[in-house]
Design a protein around this motif. Structure first.
Motif, short mmCIF file in Angstrom:
data_model
loop_
_atom_site.label_atom_id
_atom_site.label_comp_id
_atom_site.label_asym_id
_atom_site.label_seq_id
_atom_site.Cartn_x
_atom_site.Cartn_y
_atom_site.Cartn_z
N GLY A 122 -5.28 110.42 49.71
CA GLY A 122 -4.59 109.47 49.51
C GLY A 122 -3.48 109.79 48.95
N THR A 123 -2.99 111.22 49.13
CA THR A 123 -1.66 111.48 48.85
C THR A 123 -1.02 112.65 49.45
N ILE A 124 0.04 113.32 50.08
CA ILE A 124 0.32 114.35 49.99
C ILE A 124 0.42 115.57 49.45
N PHE A 125 -1.77 116.37 49.33
CA PHE A 125 -1.82 117.11 48.30
C PHE A 125 -0.39 118.29 47.93
N SER A 126 0.20 118.40 49.15
CA SER A 126 1.38 120.21 48.67
C SER A 126 1.80 119.71 48.49
N TYR A 127 2.53 118.14 48.02
CA TYR A 127 3.52 118.13 47.52
C TYR A 127 3.64 117.98 46.04
N ASN A 128 2.44 117.91 45.33
CA ASN A 128 2.41 117.20 44.11
C ASN A 128 1.66 118.57 43.17
N ASN A 129 2.40 118.26 42.05
CA ASN A 129 2.44 119.51 41.11
C ASN A 129 0.51 118.90 40.71
N LEU A 130 0.01 119.65 39.87
CA LEU A 130 -1.15 119.06 39.42
C LEU A 130 -1.75 120.27 38.00
N GLY A 131 -2.42 118.96 37.27
CA GLY A 131 -3.23 119.76 36.55
C GLY A 131 -4.35 119.53 36.13
N GLN B 184 -7.46 113.65 21.61
CA GLN B 184 -7.05 113.87 22.41
C GLN B 184 -6.94 114.13 23.81
N ARG B 185 -6.35 113.63 24.50
CA ARG B 185 -6.39 114.33 26.01
C ARG B 185 -5.32 116.00 26.15
N GLU B 186 -5.81 116.70 26.37
CA GLU B 186 -4.92 118.04 26.70
C GLU B 186 -4.72 118.38 27.77
N LEU B 187 -3.07 118.82 28.27
CA LEU B 187 -3.39 119.94 29.55
C LEU B 187 -4.36 121.36 28.96
N VAL B 188 -4.56 121.77 30.04
CA VAL B 188 -5.85 122.82 30.11
C VAL B 188 -4.51 123.99 31.14
N ALA B 189 -4.25 123.71 32.02
CA ALA B 189 -3.08 124.71 33.08
C ALA B 189 -2.92 123.37 34.28
N ALA B 190 -1.86 124.45 34.83
CA ALA B 190 -1.22 123.05 35.83
C ALA B 190 -0.43 124.15 36.31
N TRP C 288 1.36 116.56 37.58
CA TRP C 288 1.58 117.37 36.31
C TRP C 288 3.37 117.30 36.39
N PRO C 289 3.67 116.93 35.15
CA PRO C 289 3.71 116.94 34.09
C PRO C 289 3.30 115.16 34.21
N SER C 290 3.84 114.54 34.39
CA SER C 290 3.36 113.09 34.40
C SER C 290 1.81 112.41 34.83
N THR C 291 1.03 112.43 34.14
CA THR C 291 -0.03 111.45 35.29
C THR C 291 -0.51 110.29 35.62
N TRP C 292 0.33 110.76 36.67
CA TRP C 292 1.04 109.17 37.96
C TRP C 292 -0.61 108.87 38.55
N PHE C 293 -1.04 109.07 38.43
CA PHE C 293 -2.26 109.16 39.06
C PHE C 293 -3.13 108.25 38.70
N ALA C 294 -4.41 107.04 38.87
CA ALA C 294 -5.57 107.07 37.89
C ALA C 294 -6.26 107.72 37.69
N TRP C 295 -6.84 107.96 36.68
CA TRP C 295 -8.04 108.98 36.47
C TRP C 295 -9.30 109.07 36.95
#
Length: 115
Positions: free
Chosen positions: A26-35, A44-50, A98-105
């Motif tokens: 549902g998105t242009i995968f290659s344009y996204n930073n991911l975590g 709390q939910r925490e970042l593991v890797a990005a 990443w760094p903003s978690t703007w997708f629905a989990w």
């Protein structure tokens, strides 16, 4: 709408390995930073890797040297190779932007490290 589908979790003994996958649609995968993120019970939910769109990576101190994040733009998939697992790595693991978690989990994938 972006969909995230995590898989690959399971029960593993301390010192073991798992490889998590997250299929993104549902998105242009290659344009996204991911975590990869995780949430242990009562924490709390925490970042593991990005990983950036260019392939640069960053890791939480707690997993440096043990976990490796990678991406396959042809498969729209991000991976998390987890080695030398510890009891404290037990958690539900999720991927997101990443760094903003703007997708629905997504539903996450459970990793349980236990002897």
């Amino acid at each position: 709408q972006v969909q995230l589908v995590e898989s690959g979790g399971g029960l593993v003994q301390p010192g073991g390995s798992l490889r998590l996958s997250c299929a993104v649609s549902g998105t242009i995968f290659s344009y996204n930073n991911l975590g990869w993120y995780r949430q242990a019970a009562g924490k709390q939910r925490e970042l593991v890797a990005a990983i950036t769109e260019g392939g640069s990576t960053t890791y939480a101190d707690s997993v440096k040297g043990r976990f490796t994040i990678s991406r396959d733009n042809a498969k729209n998939t991000v991976y998390l190779q987890m080695n030398s697992l510890k009891l404290e790595d037990t958690a539900e693991y999720y991927c997101n932007a990443w760094p903003s978690t703007w997708f629905a989990w997504g539903q996450g994938t459970q990793v349980t490290v236990s002897s």
